[in-house]
Write a protein that holds these residues in place. Sequence first.
Motif: not given
Length: 188
Positions: A35-39, A71-72, A77-90
């Motif tokens: 959740r902090h990734h990119g902050e 910008q980075q 944050r997009e990448r971190a959100a994607q991982e969280l959603s990937r996990r949830r789906l799995f």
Amino acid sequence: MKAQFAQLYHHIKGQETFVQYYASVHYLTCADCLRHHGEISLPPAERPPWHPGCRCHLLEFPLEQLQYYHQQGARMRERAAQELSRRRLFRQACRQLLHHPLEAEERFRQAIDSEIYLEEIEALCREQAEALRHHPQTARRLRDLFIGAYRYKHDLDKYHFIPEGLCVEWRQEGLSRIKECFGAVLTG
Ligand SMILES: [Zn+2]
């Protein structure tokens, strides 16, 4: 994005050094770190690790580079959100496997769209062996689905710095491991 940046800039005007939170995005990285990734913030009083298993690092940078890091940060944050959603789906897919195998299959398909981890497939075959045996056709389709995705795993950008030979080796090992795991379930 521009408005956000202006706000951020206003907030930190007068400061000289900043940090960006960097957590390696991986299936083991805890949700807190992700959740902090990119902050971006001022350097905190305490440095990581902030908790057991914390994978956060702080990248320090000067004010002049704020726009670049901002910008980075958006991509991170997009990448971190994607991982969280990937996990949830799995996880949902694992839970649905026994009673709703078709839905589970669809969720697995969505989950591995962003990344696939061998350790999770091993855990799936271990923990859901009963459910997989109960639905052998689903199990076979999942095996093929994972094999298909694993073949291209190392084509992702993040693996570009890894020598080609090593990727080939990982791919071979991973593919035989997946076949092994499902083989044990389907014949056991
Ligand atoms: Zn952390």
